[in-house]
Motif scaffolding. Structure first.
Motif, PDB file in Angstrom:
ATOM      1  N   PRO A  78       6.685  20.437  -7.863  1.00 26.25           N
ATOM      2  CA  PRO A  78       6.538  21.011  -6.522  1.00 26.25           C
ATOM      3  C   PRO A  78       7.312  20.209  -5.476  1.00 26.25           C
ATOM      4  O   PRO A  78       7.403  18.988  -5.551  1.00 26.25           O
ATOM      5  N   ASP A  81       7.956  21.725   0.645  1.00 27.70           N
ATOM      6  CA  ASP A  81       7.872  23.013   1.342  1.00 27.70           C
ATOM      7  C   ASP A  81       7.065  24.060   0.571  1.00 27.70           C
ATOM      8  O   ASP A  81       6.986  25.207   0.969  1.00 27.70           O
ATOM      9  N   GLY A  82       6.478  23.667  -0.577  1.00 29.03           N
ATOM     10  CA  GLY A  82       5.649  24.587  -1.351  1.00 29.03           C
ATOM     11  C   GLY A  82       6.397  25.304  -2.463  1.00 29.03           C
ATOM     12  O   GLY A  82       5.781  25.960  -3.292  1.00 29.03           O
ATOM     13  N   THR A  83       7.712  25.210  -2.487  1.00 26.55           N
ATOM     14  CA  THR A  83       8.480  25.811  -3.573  1.00 26.55           C
ATOM     15  C   THR A  83       8.551  24.829  -4.743  1.00 26.55           C
ATOM     16  O   THR A  83       8.073  23.700  -4.641  1.00 26.55           O
ATOM     17  N   PHE A  84       9.156  25.269  -5.819  1.00 30.55           N
ATOM     18  CA  PHE A  84       9.266  24.424  -7.007  1.00 30.55           C
ATOM     19  C   PHE A  84      10.724  24.169  -7.345  1.00 30.55           C
ATOM     20  O   PHE A  84      11.551  25.072  -7.279  1.00 30.55           O
ATOM     21  N   ALA A  85      11.006  22.945  -7.712  1.00 31.53           N
ATOM     22  CA  ALA A  85      12.334  22.576  -8.193  1.00 31.53           C
ATOM     23  C   ALA A  85      12.389  22.832  -9.688  1.00 31.53           C
ATOM     24  O   ALA A  85      11.411  22.608 -10.394  1.00 31.53           O
ATOM     25  N   GLU A  86      13.528  23.294 -10.159  1.00 27.67           N
ATOM     26  CA  GLU A  86      13.736  23.508 -11.593  1.00 27.67           C
ATOM     27  C   GLU A  86      14.974  22.729 -12.009  1.00 27.67           C
ATOM     28  O   GLU A  86      16.022  22.811 -11.367  1.00 27.67           O
TER      29      GLU A  86
END
Length: 130
Positions: A78, A81-86
């Motif tokens: 996570p 900003d609440g998004t997820f890194a891949e």
């Protein structure tokens, strides 16, 4: 006298540190949802991990050409900003290579530099040397 010594021991034990990291509360622990590991014993394996906070990883290993264990996989974590890194990666006899929009990349070459490289390659093909 025995009661005094016993009282001192009880007091010392009750004052001993509780071996918990500073600032870490029970609510700070993250539950592990999946932890599946399969090892075939010959350098090949499968690994899947997932935590309740969204951290995930999957990895597959296989035998490499020089006897090493090659790996490829993906991990997620996570962001603030609440998004997820891949991040996708491969590790083999050619090294570790990762791909992600978060990994910085060099700026593209300007057009005149690309043209100079093309001219130099053309001259090399024709046998021109300086």
């Amino acid at each position: 006298m025995k009661i005094a010594v016993l009282s001192c021991l009880v007091a010392a034990v009750s004052c001993a540190p509780q071996f918990q990291r500073p600032g870490l509360q029970d609510r700070d622990f993250i539950a592990i949802l999946t932890d599946d590991r399969q090892n075939q014993g010959d350098g090949s394996f499968n690994y899947v991990f997932e935590a309740a906070n969204g951290i995930r990883e999957n990895r597959v290993g296989s035998i490499g050409s020089k006897g090493q264990s090659n790996m490829q996989g993906t991990y997620f974590f996570p962001l603030d900003d609440g998004t997820f890194a891949e991040v996708r990666y491969v590790a083999d006899e050619f090294g570790f290579r990762a791909e992600s929009p978060l990994i910085p990349t060099p700026h593209p070459l300007p057009a005149h530099a690309v043209e100079q490289i093309r001219v130099a390659e053309d001259q090399r093909r024709r046998g021109i040397q300086f």
